[in-house]
Design an enzyme around this catalytic site. Structure first.
Site: not given
Length: 247
Positions: A153-155
């Site tokens: 999700a962050y990437v």
């Protein structure tokens, strides 16, 4: 020359350190438009140290309607920003993909990417007319090479910001506007509050310098990319990693 800096995520550890760096030697008339969300009291010491130079705004960037209102308020009550620095994100949560939290991801995309698009649309016309501007996003070293496991999700959100950076850089370079990113390795800030200590310690041990980054490591690189001297640098993602990730 006095500039107007719009900083979203200004209440973060990095945001507050950047404000102090920018204002320490700033000329009279310099203004920071500082967005936070439910935590603008963190700006109080800086407001006291630099009276009249910081204007806080409490805005929930996960709500597109509130972002639209924020843009309208900026346009009607504030000088046109010469610099836009976009820092906000939800804290990293290390989660296997089979437990991917779609509502949380959607919220983070609103905070990181959709609000960046709206704010860029708000500031770029005046920058274009002035034929000068600086835009800076914060990415992550996770976008350089292979990312760590369990960070999809962050990437994904950070990669979207990287695509926006490159696209805007190409489109607006002829107007004297630069658009860049810094990509720090793991930084020991409040942003890591949901990251297990073992992961933080392992990151420090694996870094060639034997430690994680701090805002003091990252802010000088940000200040350079925002400076007049960096006028021929655009579309880049500058790693600030102690050698743990090299572009």
């Amino acid at each position: 020359m006095a500039y107007t800096y719009l900083i979203s995520g200004a209440t973060s550890d990095v945001g507050r350190a950047l404000i102090e760096r920018l204002l320490k030697t700033a000329p009279e008339g310099t203004l920071v438009l500082a967005q936070g969300c439910g935590d603008v009291e963190k700006l109080a010491p800086l407001c006291q140290a630099y009276p009249g130079m910081i204007r806080p705004f409490d805005v929930d960037l996960s709500d597109p309607y509130k972002v639209d209102t924020f843009c309208q308020v900026l346009a009607s009550t504030c000088p046109a920003p010469t610099h836009f620095i976009h820092l906000p994100a939800l804290p990293v949560v290390n989660t296997k993909f089979k437990a991917f939290d779609e509502p949380r991801f959607a919220k983070d995309m609103e905070i990181q990417v959709h609000s960046a698009v709206k704010l860029c649309k708000a500031v770029l016309p005046a920058m274009t007319k002035a034929r000068f501007g600086r835009i800076l996003f914060i990415q992550t070293s996770y976008t350089l090479g292979a990312p760590p496991k369990n960070t999809a999700a962050y990437v994904m959100a950070k990669q979207a910001l990287g695509g926006l950076c490159k696209s805007l850089a190409v489109e607006y370079a002829r107007f004297g506007i630069t658009v860049n990113c810094v990509a720090p390795s793991m930084m020991e800030t409040n942003f890591l509050k949901d990251t297990p200590d073992l992961i933080v310690q392992a990151s420090a041990a694996d870094n060639p310098m034997g430690r994680n980054a701090t805002p003091a490591d990252v802010v000088p690189a940000m200040a350079f990319l925002l400076s007049d001297e960096a006028g021929f640098i655009t579309g880049v993602t500058l790693p600030v990693t102690g050698g743990s990730a090299i572009a």
